[in-house]
Design an enzyme around this catalytic site. Structure first.
Site, PDB file in Angstrom:
ATOM      1  CG  ASN A   1      -0.291  -0.509   2.467  1.00 26.43           C
ATOM      2  OD1 ASN A   1       0.594   0.144   3.022  1.00 26.43           O
ATOM      3  ND2 ASN A   1      -0.675  -1.704   2.917  1.00 26.43           N
TER       4      ASN A   1
ATOM      5  CB  SER B   1      -8.370  -2.938   4.196  1.00 25.85           C
ATOM      6  OG  SER B   1      -7.886  -4.186   4.643  1.00 25.85           O
TER       7      SER B   1
ATOM      8  CB  SER C   1      -5.077  -3.889   8.100  1.00 21.06           C
ATOM      9  OG  SER C   1      -4.138  -4.504   7.257  1.00 21.06           O
TER      10      SER C   1
ATOM     11  CG  HIS D   1       3.948  -2.370   4.118  1.00 19.74           C
ATOM     12  ND1 HIS D   1       5.159  -2.936   4.436  1.00 19.74           N
ATOM     13  CD2 HIS D   1       3.007  -3.317   4.406  1.00 19.74           C
ATOM     14  CE1 HIS D   1       4.965  -4.160   4.909  1.00 19.74           C
ATOM     15  NE2 HIS D   1       3.667  -4.419   4.898  1.00 19.74           N
TER      16      HIS D   1
ATOM     17  CG  HIS E   1       4.711  -8.330   2.180  1.00 22.71           C
ATOM     18  ND1 HIS E   1       4.508  -9.339   3.092  1.00 22.71           N
ATOM     19  CD2 HIS E   1       4.081  -7.240   2.696  1.00 22.71           C
ATOM     20  CE1 HIS E   1       3.774  -8.888   4.111  1.00 22.71           C
ATOM     21  NE2 HIS E   1       3.500  -7.619   3.886  1.00 22.71           N
TER      22      HIS E   1
ATOM     23  CG  ASP F   1      24.545   6.708  -6.683  1.00 23.85           C
ATOM     24  OD1 ASP F   1      25.428   7.473  -6.268  1.00 23.85           O
ATOM     25  OD2 ASP F   1      24.653   6.076  -7.755  1.00 23.85           O
TER      26      ASP F   1
ATOM     27  CE1 TYR G   1      23.226  10.630 -11.867  1.00 22.10           C
ATOM     28  CE2 TYR G   1      21.048  11.431 -11.279  1.00 22.10           C
ATOM     29  CZ  TYR G   1      21.849  10.509 -11.915  1.00 22.10           C
ATOM     30  OH  TYR G   1      21.285   9.454 -12.587  1.00 22.10           O
TER      31      TYR G   1
END
Lengths: 235, 235, 235, 235
Positions: C29, C45, C75, C95, C97, C120, C232
């Site tokens: 999420n 959710s 959640s 977030h 996985h 970097d 840069y």
């Protein structure tokens, strides 16, 4: 099968190698043979897959004499021919540098049968050839590559695999060769070899002393697909 | 659900296995069951996914008698049936040779719960079956495969997983079976199992003695999605 | 920025996570905040990415009170809010996985800076949180997850990273959280974290005792992109 | 070649890096040189590949003076220029952070030649540079990066690779640089380097003490493609 059909079939098999992610750049080749006519069809050397057409496929006889085609055949042609001459049952041969099979070949390690995915397709340990000597390397290198592949299937009865139930070998320091009923069957065996190599690579990472399957399970799986009493697929 | 709907659903589930990269070649199958009618629908044996249509899905009863369809059912059918007979809650079963789950199966290693990705879907260690004996292999091999899966869930109360909160098992030397409310749920569990296996493979590479999650964290994650007080998703 | 613009931006950021292969299923999420209005926008959710539209994005205040939207927020919302409250500079939080970052998180290992790809983007070792206690897990679990992230950035001056030059943390046993100027910047940091984790994973496989970069090289790379004298990109 | 053609060629080479999965984000650049005109064309700094057009490619002389273009050249430009100045044969230079080559660079490990895939393209061990000193890092960092690359090819005759038969180097802690006849040839060498690095990574996992190829096999493969008596490809 006409020469044109053989060319088309071998061209499609070469393109299938690319589609399946088994060759990178121009590092791979598939060939097929018309046994009745004694004609071998193979990819031309160093030609990009994007430009490959049936017309560019080279036709040769089993001694390597070009019958049709203006392009040079693959530099690996003498290896293919050595296999066709050694084993009458072969209808197609494939060579790739697919990643995991090459990882084993570079390490001069054979691939033991660790699971049923392997046993469904290859009847035992996929062999690795011995290294070529300096003389064999300096001489007819590609023909000698065919020689050491055939050697891996020779010797005392029952102690070595036979090329029908073991349609693959890793050439030490180099990469895999596979074969089959025709060029497409050889491509299929290349694809299965690559995934079997990846799974074996993973399993020995997490279980370093892993032992091969018991023979009864190896035979069960191989024979349920390939034996005379096979019961897999449709009749 | 009509037989036609069951067939369509099972056909889609099989194709979904391919789309998600969980099967290679024809090495995988999904089935579904209509409990009220006592009808199981399963992929035919050795048929390529490209040619799969709802009409080719085979319908059987729970004893394996073909009700409709001219094709042979998957050779793994007796395994599916054994699971449906053992556990009434199952609506779908899937078998694949997905790479990382098979790497663990080949090594006869279960997959401990090392993180919340795993805990969100599987309530504890994903079990691996015992090896089949030579007799079980020579006999009703596929039915016996179902038997050892069910065994992995049996025994002393509370010491073994239950098939609802642990919808997956690795068959030793072979590969994963998963199940769920229906064929699609079983496919989803196959996909999650594969990623969980990949993550576990990686974590034990960099932390060889890694211990599983504490039970309180395992329960927290599993139950926030699946418990009676779950608070994940929409009501 | 209007609420509608915030919703659209956060919706796009969530879809970008999928496009970049950073989330599987619904496990991820992204959120964004309008600091002036005190409005946080976050994914609902358990809603599939295929059905996600700006209208489904939930709007909340910093205390978690839903301002607009009929769906439940993710959640993980209390974790996002804890980070927004702790650090005023944050405009977006993500977030996931993602596989390699999660491999490190599962092993409770931080990711030292082994190369300039890392330097970097992240100024030093990417931290891993401590494990939550049973009480913290049983209680306000998601808020406490935020608490241990913030803890990883606290303590004696100069001994801990600051959240601006280290926009990522691994939550032990769980997975990565990243943040940035806005939701898109946080997504970018998630993508870089994943590749940096993969490279670190590989390097420690072939060089087990590998030491982090010398500080002068870390600073050089980080500061040529992010320092006040950065050179840069385009002015 | 006109300046416009050089720009178009270098733009295509940069986009080819993305297409082949060799760069992530903006971490990579390709350049080309027109030796007759003394003009170098290079990617602008920090510009996304999606927005890259031939017009945005920057033209410089060999001292780094911008000849045409309003954008800043890549921050790695001094490294490219150092290589063009050191070796007259170079027509293109490429820098990437491709995953497996970077894994070796981060570990400060060179890549020995373990197989014919490697030997077909790189004549021996792919070198890794020494680390830059704090002074070299604080000073003209990017020019000094070029200096340590050139150093890796210098010294006693016959003990070091030459840049023609070894068109690649790993910069310690950083990543790969490759070169070639033109920008496209340098891209091709980057792609081969990445796959060769992946195979070497795998082989040393399953054969930790693996020795490089014997020289006779290395020479055979390199020279059948690149020697004066090469017999690979079409005349």
């Amino acid at each position: 099968m006409t020469c044109q059909e053989l060319r088309e079939s071998v061209c499609r098999a070469n393109l299938e190698l690319v589609r399946r992610g088994l060759v990178i750049g121009t590092w791979g080749n598939a060939s097929g043979i018309d046994r009745a006519a004694g004609v071998v069809a193979i990819k031309p050397s160093g030609v990009g897959y994007a430009e490959l057409t049936p017309e560019k496929i080279v036709l040769l006889d089993l001694d390597g004499k070009v019958l049709e085609g203006t392009l040079r055949p693959s530099s690996d042609t003498p290896t293919h021919l050595a296999l066709y001459r050694a084993w009458n049952e072969l209808g197609g041969v494939v060579h790739t540098h697919s990643v995991y099979a090459t990882i084993f070949a570079q390490a001069s390690r054979s691939i033991p049968c660790f699971g049923t995915t392997h046993a469904d397709h290859f009847h035992g340990t996929i062999p690795v050839t011995r290294s070529l000597t300096p003389e064999e390397t300096a001489g007819e290198y590609e023909a000698n590559t065919g020689k050491v592949i055939v050697e891996a299937f020779s010797g005392e009865e029952g102690r070595h695999p036979d090329p029908i139930s073991m349609p693959a070998t890793l050439v030490a320091h180099h990469g895999p060769f596979t074969w089959g009923r025709d060029a497409h069957d050889a491509v299929e065996n290349s694809a299965v070899l690559e995934i079997v190599a990846q799974m074996a690579f993973g399993s020995i990472q997490i279980a370093p002393g892993l032992q091969p399957l018991h023979e009864f399970l190896l035979d069960k799986h191989y024979l349920r697909k390939h034996g005379s009493n096979s019961y897999y697929g449709q009749k």
